[in-house]
Design an enzyme around this catalytic site. Structure first.
Site, PDB file in Angstrom:
ATOM      1  N   ASP A  68      -8.020  -1.709  10.486  1.00 39.32           N
ATOM      2  CA  ASP A  68      -7.798  -2.933   9.721  1.00 39.32           C
ATOM      3  C   ASP A  68      -8.804  -3.000   8.570  1.00 39.32           C
ATOM      4  O   ASP A  68     -10.009  -2.954   8.796  1.00 39.32           O
ATOM      5  CB  ASP A  68      -7.964  -4.146  10.635  1.00 39.32           C
ATOM      6  CG  ASP A  68      -7.414  -5.424  10.011  1.00 39.32           C
ATOM      7  OD1 ASP A  68      -7.545  -5.594   8.787  1.00 39.32           O
ATOM      8  OD2 ASP A  68      -6.864  -6.243  10.764  1.00 39.32           O
ATOM      9  N   TYR A  81       3.429   2.734  10.967  1.00 38.41           N
ATOM     10  CA  TYR A  81       2.915   1.813   9.954  1.00 38.41           C
ATOM     11  C   TYR A  81       3.013   2.442   8.573  1.00 38.41           C
ATOM     12  O   TYR A  81       3.454   1.823   7.608  1.00 38.41           O
ATOM     13  CB  TYR A  81       1.460   1.464  10.263  1.00 38.41           C
ATOM     14  CG  TYR A  81       0.728   0.872   9.093  1.00 38.41           C
ATOM     15  CD1 TYR A  81       0.973  -0.425   8.676  1.00 38.41           C
ATOM     16  CD2 TYR A  81      -0.202   1.640   8.383  1.00 38.41           C
ATOM     17  CE1 TYR A  81       0.318  -0.961   7.579  1.00 38.41           C
ATOM     18  CE2 TYR A  81      -0.853   1.109   7.286  1.00 38.41           C
ATOM     19  CZ  TYR A  81      -0.600  -0.182   6.893  1.00 38.41           C
ATOM     20  OH  TYR A  81      -1.252  -0.704   5.814  1.00 38.41           O
TER      21      TYR A  81
END
Length: 261
Positions: free
Chosen positions: A167, A241
């Site tokens: 992240d 992703y």
């Protein structure tokens, strides 16, 4: 998704640090300060995922902390895998698409994949269950990556550490939550054996600059080219992703090798 990290699990679901208690004394300083780098999300399993979990987790899975918050002991990799082989740790494996592909492509390596979210691990277990030929060089740990590095591996024990799409926490006030901070990279460097490799990938330009600066500043590491001869492959399959964001920014691959002493 992963800690490729876009979410934070509910405290009751995640093997994390034990709750603090007010003893009237200041707590002792932790050698590797905890960084909350994941976000909350429910993780109900489908019937098939639950069945795979019930059948395979006792053999292939482990918790970073027990129900009372105590950290797991050092991993005995030869006993767990049934052989002696170089070990690679992936932090934040998500649903494990690239994890499984890399384990299949490198059968001479034993891979330990760490993920906070039970559903992602269950999806990976289901994929392992379907794999033909069988995949025998992949094990899973549920919990915090720093916990795993600190308590489940010793110095000079890993041939590689992979951190793909952590992240980026793009807001400046959240930068302290980023996983790849100097203290964590120093811990990774300690756990790598001489010649071992740290491979990080991100599609966030600002985080790429941050990771590059932190890795280059670590005295035990030296930057290497992805085309160099390395003990682990630098050819990384696209994650789910990444596949969803193919029209987005370019991915930055960063690799360091631990210097020989």
């Amino acid at each position: 998704m992963s800690d490729h990290g876009r979410m934070q699990a509910r405290r009751s679901e995640v093997a994390g640090s034990p709750a603090s208690h007010d003893t009237g004394r200041a707590p002792a300083a932790h050698p590797h300060p905890r960084v909350t780098s994941f976000r909350s999300r429910r993780s109900a399993l489908s019937g098939g995922q639950q069945a795979a979990w019930d059948r395979l987790w006792p053999e292939l899975g482990a918790q970073a902390r027990d129900d009372e918050g105590r950290p797991a002991p050092l991993i005995d990799a030869p006993a767990w895998f049934g052989r002696s082989a170089p070990v690679v740790l992936e932090i934040g494996c998500g649903t494990g698409t690239s994890t499984l592909a890399m384990a299949q492509a490198e059968p001479h390596l034993d891979v330990v994949a760490v993920e906070v979210y039970r559903r992602g691990l269950a999806q990976l277990l289901s994929a392992i269950d379907r794999a033909d030929p069988p995949v025998t060089n992949l094990r899973l740990v549920r919990g915090d990556g720093v916990d795993v590095l600190e308590h489940m591996f010793g110095s000079d024990s890993l041939t590689g550490v992979r951190v793909f799409f952590p992240d980026p926490w793009p807001k400046a006030r959240h930068h302290k939550r980023r996983l790849l901070q100097p203290v964590t990279v120093a811990l990774i460097a300690d756990r790598l054996r001489p010649g071992g490799v740290l491979h990080a990938a991100t599609d966030h330009a600002g985080y790429a600059e941050h990771i590059a600066a932190v890795g280059d500043a670590e005295p035990l590491l030296r930057r290497v080219d992805p085309d160099a001869e390395l003990p682990i492959s630098a050819q990384r399959p696209a994650t789910k992703y990444e596949q969803k964001a193919l029209a987005g920014p370019d991915v930055t691959e960063l690799l360091w090798e631990k210097a020989s002493r």
